[in-house]
Motif scaffolding. Structure first.
Motif, mmCIF file in Angstrom:
data_model
loop_
_atom_site.group_PDB
_atom_site.id
_atom_site.type_symbol
_atom_site.label_atom_id
_atom_site.label_comp_id
_atom_site.label_asym_id
_atom_site.label_seq_id
_atom_site.Cartn_x
_atom_site.Cartn_y
_atom_site.Cartn_z
ATOM 1 N N ARG A 207 0.843 -1.191 0.000
ATOM 2 C CA ARG A 207 0.000 0.000 0.000
ATOM 3 C C ARG A 207 0.879 1.241 0.000
ATOM 4 O O ARG A 207 2.113 1.147 -0.009
ATOM 5 N N ASP A 208 0.247 2.392 0.040
ATOM 6 C CA ASP A 208 1.014 3.642 -0.006
ATOM 7 C C ASP A 208 1.981 3.762 1.161
ATOM 8 O O ASP A 208 3.054 4.375 1.033
ATOM 9 N N ASP A 209 1.606 3.168 2.317
ATOM 10 C CA ASP A 209 2.473 3.273 3.488
ATOM 11 C C ASP A 209 3.382 2.065 3.662
ATOM 12 O O ASP A 209 3.993 1.883 4.714
ATOM 13 N N GLY A 210 3.463 1.215 2.613
ATOM 14 C CA GLY A 210 4.393 0.102 2.671
ATOM 15 C C GLY A 210 3.708 -1.248 2.649
ATOM 16 O O GLY A 210 2.499 -1.354 2.435
ATOM 17 N N PRO A 211 4.468 -2.318 2.870
ATOM 18 C CA PRO A 211 3.918 -3.674 2.812
ATOM 19 C C PRO A 211 3.141 -4.039 4.073
ATOM 20 O O PRO A 211 3.529 -3.671 5.181
ATOM 21 N N HIS A 212 2.051 -4.793 3.869
ATOM 22 C CA HIS A 212 1.223 -5.274 4.974
ATOM 23 C C HIS A 212 0.982 -6.770 4.784
ATOM 24 O O HIS A 212 0.724 -7.228 3.672
ATOM 25 N N VAL A 213 1.028 -7.507 5.885
ATOM 26 C CA VAL A 213 0.787 -8.945 5.819
ATOM 27 C C VAL A 213 -0.620 -9.216 5.305
ATOM 28 O O VAL A 213 -1.595 -8.600 5.744
ATOM 29 N N ALA A 214 -0.731 -10.126 4.356
ATOM 30 C CA ALA A 214 -2.024 -10.580 3.841
ATOM 31 C C ALA A 214 -2.401 -11.853 4.589
ATOM 32 O O ALA A 214 -1.669 -12.846 4.532
ATOM 33 N N HIS A 215 -3.508 -11.815 5.280
ATOM 34 C CA HIS A 215 -3.886 -12.947 6.126
ATOM 35 C C HIS A 215 -4.679 -13.973 5.319
ATOM 36 O O HIS A 215 -5.866 -14.214 5.554
ATOM 37 N N THR A 216 -4.005 -14.577 4.365
ATOM 38 C CA THR A 216 -4.582 -15.609 3.520
ATOM 39 C C THR A 216 -3.476 -16.536 3.070
ATOM 40 O O THR A 216 -2.320 -16.106 2.919
ATOM 41 N N TRP A 217 -3.809 -17.807 2.866
ATOM 42 C CA TRP A 217 -2.813 -18.756 2.372
ATOM 43 C C TRP A 217 -2.658 -18.640 0.863
ATOM 44 O O TRP A 217 -1.603 -18.875 0.304
ATOM 45 N N GLY A 218 -3.736 -18.313 0.167
ATOM 46 C CA GLY A 218 -3.637 -18.041 -1.261
ATOM 47 C C GLY A 218 -4.126 -19.142 -2.167
ATOM 48 O O GLY A 218 -4.395 -18.906 -3.348
ATOM 49 N N LEU A 219 -4.240 -20.383 -1.675
ATOM 50 C CA LEU A 219 -4.714 -21.482 -2.509
ATOM 51 C C LEU A 219 -5.113 -22.653 -1.624
ATOM 52 O O LEU A 219 -4.821 -22.671 -0.422
ATOM 53 N N PHE A 220 -5.815 -23.629 -2.233
ATOM 54 C CA PHE A 220 -6.277 -24.799 -1.503
ATOM 55 C C PHE A 220 -5.779 -26.070 -2.196
ATOM 56 O O PHE A 220 -5.007 -26.012 -3.149
ATOM 57 N N ARG A 221 -6.267 -27.228 -1.733
ATOM 58 C CA ARG A 221 -5.606 -28.483 -2.070
ATOM 59 C C ARG A 221 -5.671 -28.825 -3.558
ATOM 60 O O ARG A 221 -4.730 -29.408 -4.102
ATOM 61 N N GLU A 222 -6.768 -28.497 -4.250
ATOM 62 C CA GLU A 222 -6.848 -28.870 -5.662
ATOM 63 C C GLU A 222 -5.803 -28.149 -6.505
ATOM 64 O O GLU A 222 -5.501 -28.564 -7.628
ATOM 65 N N ALA A 223 -5.219 -27.072 -5.961
ATOM 66 C CA ALA A 223 -4.210 -26.313 -6.700
ATOM 67 C C ALA A 223 -2.781 -26.797 -6.452
ATOM 68 O O ALA A 223 -1.835 -26.226 -7.006
ATOM 69 N N MET A 224 -2.604 -27.843 -5.665
ATOM 70 C CA MET A 224 -1.249 -28.301 -5.355
ATOM 71 C C MET A 224 -0.420 -28.637 -6.604
ATOM 72 O O MET A 224 0.723 -28.217 -6.712
ATOM 73 N N PRO A 225 -0.947 -29.381 -7.593
ATOM 74 C CA PRO A 225 -0.099 -29.744 -8.743
ATOM 75 C C PRO A 225 0.311 -28.570 -9.610
ATOM 76 O O PRO A 225 1.311 -28.635 -10.324
ATOM 77 N N GLU A 226 -0.458 -27.497 -9.574
ATOM 78 C CA GLU A 226 -0.151 -26.353 -10.428
ATOM 79 C C GLU A 226 0.678 -25.298 -9.727
ATOM 80 O O GLU A 226 1.281 -24.439 -10.373
ATOM 81 N N GLY A 227 0.739 -25.335 -8.371
ATOM 82 C CA GLY A 227 1.484 -24.269 -7.726
ATOM 83 C C GLY A 227 1.611 -24.346 -6.225
ATOM 84 O O GLY A 227 1.876 -23.333 -5.585
ATOM 85 N N GLY A 228 1.463 -25.530 -5.616
ATOM 86 C CA GLY A 228 1.304 -25.590 -4.179
ATOM 87 C C GLY A 228 2.531 -25.816 -3.330
ATOM 88 O O GLY A 228 2.423 -25.830 -2.107
ATOM 89 N N LEU A 229 3.710 -25.984 -3.918
ATOM 90 C CA LEU A 229 4.865 -26.364 -3.104
ATOM 91 C C LEU A 229 5.445 -25.180 -2.337
ATOM 92 O O LEU A 229 5.564 -24.076 -2.866
ATOM 93 N N LEU A 230 5.797 -25.449 -1.069
ATOM 94 C CA LEU A 230 6.651 -24.545 -0.288
ATOM 95 C C LEU A 230 8.049 -25.120 -0.317
ATOM 96 O O LEU A 230 8.238 -26.335 -0.201
ATOM 97 N N SER A 231 9.043 -24.236 -0.442
ATOM 98 C CA SER A 231 10.407 -24.736 -0.531
ATOM 99 C C SER A 231 11.379 -23.667 -0.052
ATOM 100 O O SER A 231 11.078 -22.464 -0.083
ATOM 101 N N SER A 232 12.540 -24.105 0.379
ATOM 102 C CA SER A 232 13.621 -23.180 0.740
ATOM 103 C C SER A 232 14.510 -22.946 -0.472
ATOM 104 O O SER A 232 14.512 -23.721 -1.429
ATOM 105 N N VAL A 233 15.286 -21.899 -0.419
ATOM 106 C CA VAL A 233 16.192 -21.617 -1.522
ATOM 107 C C VAL A 233 17.253 -22.723 -1.641
ATOM 108 O O VAL A 233 17.704 -23.048 -2.742
ATOM 109 N N ARG A 234 17.629 -23.327 -0.513
ATOM 110 C CA ARG A 234 18.576 -24.442 -0.566
ATOM 111 C C ARG A 234 17.995 -25.611 -1.362
ATOM 112 O O ARG A 234 18.677 -26.213 -2.208
ATOM 113 N N ASP A 235 16.736 -25.945 -1.095
ATOM 114 C CA ASP A 235 16.106 -27.045 -1.828
ATOM 115 C C ASP A 235 15.931 -26.703 -3.301
ATOM 116 O O ASP A 235 16.046 -27.583 -4.171
ATOM 117 N N GLN A 236 15.644 -25.445 -3.602
ATOM 118 C CA GLN A 236 15.513 -25.050 -5.001
ATOM 119 C C GLN A 236 16.842 -25.206 -5.741
ATOM 120 O O GLN A 236 16.865 -25.551 -6.930
#
Length: 440
Positions: A207-236
């Motif tokens: 926003r105009d006053d800077g970044p704010h935490v968005a209180h949402t996960w962003g996706l649910f289980r059916e979206a796992m194959p298209e974009g659901g992985l969490l990973s560290s930069v080491r694993d990447q």
């Protein structure tokens, strides 16, 4: 030994100026891994980003889904050119002929032809994928399978269901067993409850006053194959090393990795071509094998391989400007580490015409294009309710000699085009790799 101190300085300054709360960069050069981090995982709970911080990598997950698919192909459990209905009897699309002809290769190369962006459900049930694809007969069939590439999230959801059926286990279990485990990616997970007990980044709106935490996960289980992985930069970086041939022959052989990186579909802007399912580009004589990710414009990532140089760079971020930050990091690495400085060109433009103005349906949003070629992105109510960050207006310009598009403010590269029907009428806006059908 590469001197990455200038890159660290660039990362620190640009992340701050662009309102990216935190970022992690991984570079693989001459067989050596380098990790650079900046900022915090959350503006509300400012723990520093480290090499082990988990980020949602978004659509780079598609390449992991594809790696699992190709593992099954190698073992004779799937046929790359076999019809999807061989594995999912009774599968339906709105076009019966398209449903009969649709193959695994079509899905991997984004050439299935049906609408590729669909609304998510709101469940973590194990039958989420199966339930989602039962509604695919409601998706408009834009093109016959194999005719035109249009970025297709729904197609990878379908591939995830194929994996479940062939392996007789949930998608996440199968991919963990086939890909993540053999590669030692022990800091990569699919479920929010796995992230909750580990250091992880959260998405931010700006926003105009800077970044704010968005209180949402962003996706649910059916979206796992298209974009659901969490990973560290080491694993990447482990994943990048494998696809560059610096690992063994599991989960797929070197021949299959080479096949995945090869061009299977020629598309034009914004990519030179599509592999299985890598997005391919060229820079100063080098072939780039890429895939990025975007979770609701809250966490954005880039992932770039240069196989001929054994090089990789990935950038993980936690706000929408992270896309531009990742591109900046990639450009710096290509120029200063591989001596591949991008050539700056200026395309010749032509005046906009009223006939291009109209509404173009992309599924989860509509692109409203006015007579000056300013594109406004209107999100579906479900996305607004889910607090998905919207897209800024985009001022487009026509390139002289056809229907190709560039950015009016930076006419240095083609980013899309208008597509015509058999009668020569403007029928689609092909932007960011997606074909949006004209509705008015």
């Amino acid at each position: 030994m590469a001197d990455l101190n200038p890159l660290q300085s660039l990362l620190d300054s640009e992340a701050t100026s662009r309102c990216v709360p935190g970022a992690a960069v991984g570079v693989l050069l001459d067989g050596t891994e380098h990790v650079l981090t900046t900022g915090v995982a959350s503006a509300d709970a400012p723990a520093p980003v480290t090499a082990d911080t988990l980020f949602q990598i978004g659509s780079t997950t598609k390449t992991i889904t594809a790696t699992a698919i190709m593992h099954l192909v190698e073992r004779g459990l799937l046929d790359l050119d076999g019809p999807v209905r061989r594995y999912l009897p009774g599968f339906r699309l709105s076009d019966e002929r398209a449903a009969e002809e649709l193959t695994i290769r079509h899905l991997l190369t984004h050439t299935g032809g049906f609408l590729g962006d669909v609304d998510d459900g709101a469940t973590w049930d194990t039958d989420a994928l199966a339930a989602s694809i039962r509604s695919y007969d409601e998706l408009p069939q834009l093109f016959p399978p194999g005719l035109t590439a249009s970025y297709n999230n729904a197609g990878f959801r379908l591939l995830g269901r194929v994996i479940e059926v062939v392996c007789d286990e949930p998608y996440e279990n199968a991919v963990s067993r086939i890909v993540l485990g053999p590669l030692g990616m022990d800091s990569s997970f699919f479920f929010p409850w796995d992230a909750a007990t580990r250091p992880h980044a959260v998405g931010h709106t700006v926003r105009d006053d800077g970044p704010h935490v968005a209180h949402t996960w962003g996706l649910f289980r059916e979206a796992m194959p298209e974009g659901g992985l969490l990973s560290s930069v080491r694993d990447q970086l482990r994943y990048a090393a494998f696809h560059l041939g610096l690992g063994g022959e599991e989960p797929v052989t070197s021949a299959t990795r080479e096949l995945m990186r090869a061009e299977h579909v020629r598309v034009g802007a914004p990519w030179a071509g599509i592999g299985l399912p890598w997005l391919l580009d060229d820079r100063a004589g080098l072939r780039l094998v890429t895939h990025g990710g975007n979770i609701g414009n809250l966490q954005l990532s880039t992932f770039v391989l240069v196989p001929e140089r054994g090089f990789a760079v990935t950038t993980l971020t936690n706000s929408a400007p992270g896309k531009a930050l990742g591109e900046l990091v990639t450009d710096w690495c290509l120029e200063h580490l591989l001596d591949a400085k991008p050539e700056r060109t200026r395309l010749t433009l032509r005046d906009p015409e009223p006939r291009y103005a109209g509404s173009y349906d992309a599924g989860q949003w509509t692109v409203e294009v006015d007579e000056h070629l300013t594109a406004r992105f209107v999100l579906r109510p479900a996305l607004v309710a889910a607090e998905v960050e919207g897209f800024p207006d985009m001022r487009l310009a026509l390139v002289e000699g056809g229907d190709d598009l560039t950015l009016a403010a930076d006419p240095s590269r083609r980013i899309g085009r208008f597509l015509r029907d058999d009668a020569g009428q403007i029928a689609f806006l092909h932007l960011a790799g997606r074909a949006a059908r004209r509705i008015t």
